[in-house]
Design an enzyme around this catalytic site. Structure first.
Site, PDB file in Angstrom:
ATOM      1  N   ASN A  61     -10.153  -0.551  -0.915  1.00  0.00           N
ATOM      2  CA  ASN A  61      -8.701  -0.457  -0.709  1.00  0.00           C
ATOM      3  C   ASN A  61      -8.002  -0.871  -2.013  1.00  0.00           C
ATOM      4  O   ASN A  61      -8.061  -2.033  -2.398  1.00  0.00           O
ATOM      5  CB  ASN A  61      -8.315  -1.386   0.448  1.00  0.00           C
ATOM      6  CG  ASN A  61      -6.822  -1.386   0.737  1.00  0.00           C
ATOM      7  OD1 ASN A  61      -6.030  -0.870  -0.050  1.00  0.00           O
ATOM      8  ND2 ASN A  61      -6.456  -1.976   1.865  1.00  0.00           N
ATOM      9  N   HIS A 102      -3.974   6.567   3.383  1.00  0.00           N
ATOM     10  CA  HIS A 102      -4.294   5.342   2.647  1.00  0.00           C
ATOM     11  C   HIS A 102      -5.746   4.967   2.937  1.00  0.00           C
ATOM     12  O   HIS A 102      -6.185   4.964   4.085  1.00  0.00           O
ATOM     13  CB  HIS A 102      -3.345   4.231   3.103  1.00  0.00           C
ATOM     14  CG  HIS A 102      -3.682   2.895   2.526  1.00  0.00           C
ATOM     15  ND1 HIS A 102      -4.020   2.727   1.200  1.00  0.00           N
ATOM     16  CD2 HIS A 102      -3.747   1.666   3.093  1.00  0.00           C
ATOM     17  CE1 HIS A 102      -4.275   1.457   0.978  1.00  0.00           C
ATOM     18  NE2 HIS A 102      -4.121   0.790   2.108  1.00  0.00           N
ATOM     19  N   CYS A 129       0.800  -1.244   0.000  1.00  0.00           N
ATOM     20  CA  CYS A 129       0.000   0.000   0.000  1.00  0.00           C
ATOM     21  C   CYS A 129       0.826   1.284   0.000  1.00  0.00           C
ATOM     22  O   CYS A 129       0.457   2.238  -0.678  1.00  0.00           O
ATOM     23  CB  CYS A 129      -0.982  -0.020   1.161  1.00  0.00           C
ATOM     24  SG  CYS A 129      -2.036  -1.470   1.085  1.00  0.00           S
TER      25      CYS A 129
HETATM   26  N1  ACO Z   1     -19.631  -9.614   6.537  1.00  0.00           N
HETATM   27  C1  ACO Z   1     -20.234  -9.978   7.678  1.00  0.00           C
HETATM   28  N2  ACO Z   1     -19.533 -10.426   8.744  1.00  0.00           N
HETATM   29  C2  ACO Z   1     -18.197 -10.499   8.641  1.00  0.00           C
HETATM   30  C3  ACO Z   1     -17.515 -10.136   7.489  1.00  0.00           C
HETATM   31  C4  ACO Z   1     -18.286  -9.668   6.402  1.00  0.00           C
HETATM   32  N3  ACO Z   1     -17.739  -9.292   5.233  1.00  0.00           N
HETATM   33  N4  ACO Z   1     -16.200 -10.296   7.683  1.00  0.00           N
HETATM   34  C5  ACO Z   1     -16.045 -10.752   8.929  1.00  0.00           C
HETATM   35  N5  ACO Z   1     -17.266 -10.880   9.519  1.00  0.00           N
HETATM   36  C6  ACO Z   1     -17.574 -11.342  10.856  1.00  0.00           C
HETATM   37  C7  ACO Z   1     -16.479 -12.175  11.470  1.00  0.00           C
HETATM   38  O1  ACO Z   1     -16.602 -13.524  11.074  1.00  0.00           O
HETATM   39  C8  ACO Z   1     -16.734 -11.973  12.937  1.00  0.00           C
HETATM   40  O2  ACO Z   1     -17.800 -12.839  13.332  1.00  0.00           O
HETATM   41  P1  ACO Z   1     -17.782 -13.551  14.792  1.00  0.00           P
HETATM   42  O3  ACO Z   1     -17.818 -12.396  15.773  1.00  0.00           O
HETATM   43  O4  ACO Z   1     -19.016 -14.372  14.743  1.00  0.00           O
HETATM   44  O5  ACO Z   1     -16.500 -14.321  14.841  1.00  0.00           O
HETATM   45  C9  ACO Z   1     -17.267 -10.560  13.040  1.00  0.00           C
HETATM   46  O6  ACO Z   1     -17.693 -10.210  11.715  1.00  0.00           O
HETATM   47  C10 ACO Z   1     -16.222  -9.551  13.502  1.00  0.00           C
HETATM   48  O7  ACO Z   1     -15.007  -9.812  12.774  1.00  0.00           O
HETATM   49  P2  ACO Z   1     -13.743  -8.932  12.963  1.00  0.00           P
HETATM   50  O8  ACO Z   1     -12.665  -9.459  12.061  1.00  0.00           O
HETATM   51  O9  ACO Z   1     -13.425  -8.769  14.408  1.00  0.00           O
HETATM   52  O10 ACO Z   1     -14.288  -7.528  12.411  1.00  0.00           O
HETATM   53  P3  ACO Z   1     -13.598  -6.140  12.428  1.00  0.00           P
HETATM   54  O11 ACO Z   1     -14.469  -5.135  13.081  1.00  0.00           O
HETATM   55  O12 ACO Z   1     -12.164  -6.225  12.863  1.00  0.00           O
HETATM   56  O13 ACO Z   1     -13.610  -5.761  10.877  1.00  0.00           O
HETATM   57  C11 ACO Z   1     -12.064  -5.731   9.050  1.00  0.00           C
HETATM   58  C12 ACO Z   1     -12.928  -6.593   9.951  1.00  0.00           C
HETATM   59  C13 ACO Z   1     -12.976  -4.802   8.285  1.00  0.00           C
HETATM   60  C14 ACO Z   1     -11.322  -6.645   8.095  1.00  0.00           C
HETATM   61  C15 ACO Z   1     -11.085  -4.910   9.920  1.00  0.00           C
HETATM   62  O14 ACO Z   1     -10.442  -5.749  10.839  1.00  0.00           O
HETATM   63  C16 ACO Z   1     -10.053  -4.204   9.088  1.00  0.00           C
HETATM   64  O15 ACO Z   1     -10.352  -3.311   8.324  1.00  0.00           O
HETATM   65  N6  ACO Z   1      -8.775  -4.548   9.320  1.00  0.00           N
HETATM   66  C17 ACO Z   1      -7.679  -3.896   8.574  1.00  0.00           C
HETATM   67  C18 ACO Z   1      -7.618  -4.514   7.233  1.00  0.00           C
HETATM   68  C19 ACO Z   1      -6.780  -3.731   6.293  1.00  0.00           C
HETATM   69  O16 ACO Z   1      -6.776  -2.519   6.311  1.00  0.00           O
HETATM   70  N7  ACO Z   1      -6.109  -4.481   5.434  1.00  0.00           N
HETATM   71  C20 ACO Z   1      -5.420  -3.896   4.375  1.00  0.00           C
HETATM   72  C21 ACO Z   1      -4.039  -3.555   4.742  1.00  0.00           C
HETATM   73  S1  ACO Z   1      -3.330  -2.694   3.469  1.00  0.00           S
HETATM   74  C22 ACO Z   1      -2.599  -3.755   2.326  1.00  0.00           C
HETATM   75  O17 ACO Z   1      -1.428  -4.015   2.411  1.00  0.00           O
HETATM   76  C23 ACO Z   1      -3.433  -4.325   1.251  1.00  0.00           C
END
Ligand code: ACO
Length: 330
Positions: free
Chosen positions: A287, A257, A116
């Site tokens: 993203n 970003h 990124c």
């Molecule tokens: N739809 C519905 N539910 C979902 C989804 C979805 N798309 N994805 C995950 N869930 C569920 C999970 O299974 C979990 O269920 P559970 O509580 O029954 O186990 C619940 O939602 C919560 O999951 P979390 O992973 O804790 O959710 P969080 O609030 O952390 O959001 C997310 C997830 C959006 C991925 C967040 O963690 C995030 O943005 N992290 C950073 C990711 C990022 O920026 N990555 C890119 C880096 S840059 C690069 O190099 C490409």
């Protein structure tokens, strides 16, 4: 070191593949909902390239816009830095492919892999190359086709990523003070397992078994990445501001970003910047990794949020982990 600014952005451009995929479209194939995606990420839609759209094809559009805006032609470019984790081919570089598509030859061209923050890394490298006399006019591209490395059945990653391209022509700065005021780059390779593609490289070459196990696609520990991202983004804003000899009140616009609205809000809060001074467009693109910052730069100018004379801070983080920031006078 020569007194800054050494380089300024003379022209910028961006392009996205045609196909728009909304959250509602994803509801049809994934166990997810528009509400969940908007609430947890801020994303509403993204672009996915189709078969006839290569990374080079839409990067060419972005590059041509940037070159035209700089009032130049492709033959004026001394070198190309192409930041991407999704090159058209393993060999040769997409930078060389873009050079050929621009119809020129002879200048240097190479790909830069920093995920990124690739565009921010590319700006810093371009500035350094100008400093040592390797060019006066350098094309920096950040472009991705993340749809090609995303597991479209994994709801935790499929909702996040999109395709797009952004480009900037960096030229040697004049005496008007416009240009890059500070750069900061960092990395921590011990965090690699939090966000990586386990196979498909030379350590684990392509095989039927690898594809069956989907080791050629992105694996991410979302919650851990989130925490590390907030730390890296916060540190990057602090460093860029202090290296420019400024304070946060001098920053007119923050372009972070575009990964997740909650990460952006936490970064802005840490930097002491109200959200009115933060540019956000991730609802339209998701993203797009290294394309994220230049896509946002172009939109910020188009929307009148970034005007000549303003001090803008670019900050990014991603797989590696790698992060970086740039402060520049627009
Ligand atoms: N739809 C519905 N539910 C979902 C989804 C979805 N798309 N994805 C995950 N869930 C569920 C999970 O299974 C979990 O269920 P559970 O509580 O029954 O186990 C619940 O939602 C919560 O999951 P979390 O992973 O804790 O959710 P969080 O609030 O952390 O959001 C997310 C997830 C959006 C991925 C967040 O963690 C995030 O943005 N992290 C950073 C990711 C990022 O920026 N990555 C890119 C880096 S840059 C690069 O190099 C490409």
């Amino acid at each position: 070191m020569t007194k800054r600014p050494i380089a300024y952005l003379a022209g910028i451009g961006s392009a996205t593949p045609r196909r728009v995929v909304t959250n509602t479209d994803l509801e049809k194939t994934l166990d997810t909902s528009n509400e969940w995606i908007v609430e947890r990420t801020g994303i509403r839609q993204r672009h996915f390239a189709e078969h006839d759209e290569t990374l080079t094809s839409y990067s060419l559009v972005a590059a041509q816009q940037a070159i035209a805006q700089a009032g130049l032609s492709a033959g004026d470019i001394d070198g190309i830095i192409f930041a991407t984790v999704t090159p058209d081919h393993r060999l040769p570089s997409t930078a060389c492919g873009l050079q050929a598509a621009l119809g020129v030859a002879g200048g240097w061209a190479f790909d830069l892999v920093a995920a990124c923050p690739g565009f921010v890394y590319g700006m810093a490298v371009a500035e350094g190359m100008m400093e040592v006399g390797l060019g006066d006019t350098i094309l920096v591209v950040g472009a991705e086709k993340l749809s090609s490395i995303t597991d479209q059945t994994d709801r935790s990653t499929a909702i996040l990523f999109g395709d797009g391209a952004g480009a900037a022509v960096l030229r040697r700065a004049g005496t008007d003070g416009r240009g890059i005021l500070s750069t900061y780059l960092g990395a921590d390779g011990t965090l690699a397992p939090l966000l990586h593609i386990p196979g498909g490289g030379s350590a684990d070459p392509l095989s039927e078994e690898l594809i069956r196990d989907k080791r050629h696609l992105i694996k991410m520990a979302g919650r851990e990445v989130f925490k590390a991202a907030v730390l890296a983004m916060s540190r990057s804003t602090d460093e860029a501001i202090s290296r420019a000899g400024l304070t946060s009140s001098d920053i007119d616009l923050l372009i972070p970003h575009q990964a997740n609205l909650r990460i952006i809000e936490a970064t802005a809060k840490h930097a002491g910047l109200p959200m009115e001074k933060v540019f956000v467009n991730l609802e339209r693109y998701g993203n797009t990794s290294s394309a994220s910052i230049p896509l946002a730069l172009v939109d910020a100018v188009r929307e009148g949020r970034l005007k000549p004379g303003m001090v803008v801070m670019l900050v990014s983080f991603g797989a590696g982990f790698a992060w970086g920031s740039v402060v520049l006078k627009w």
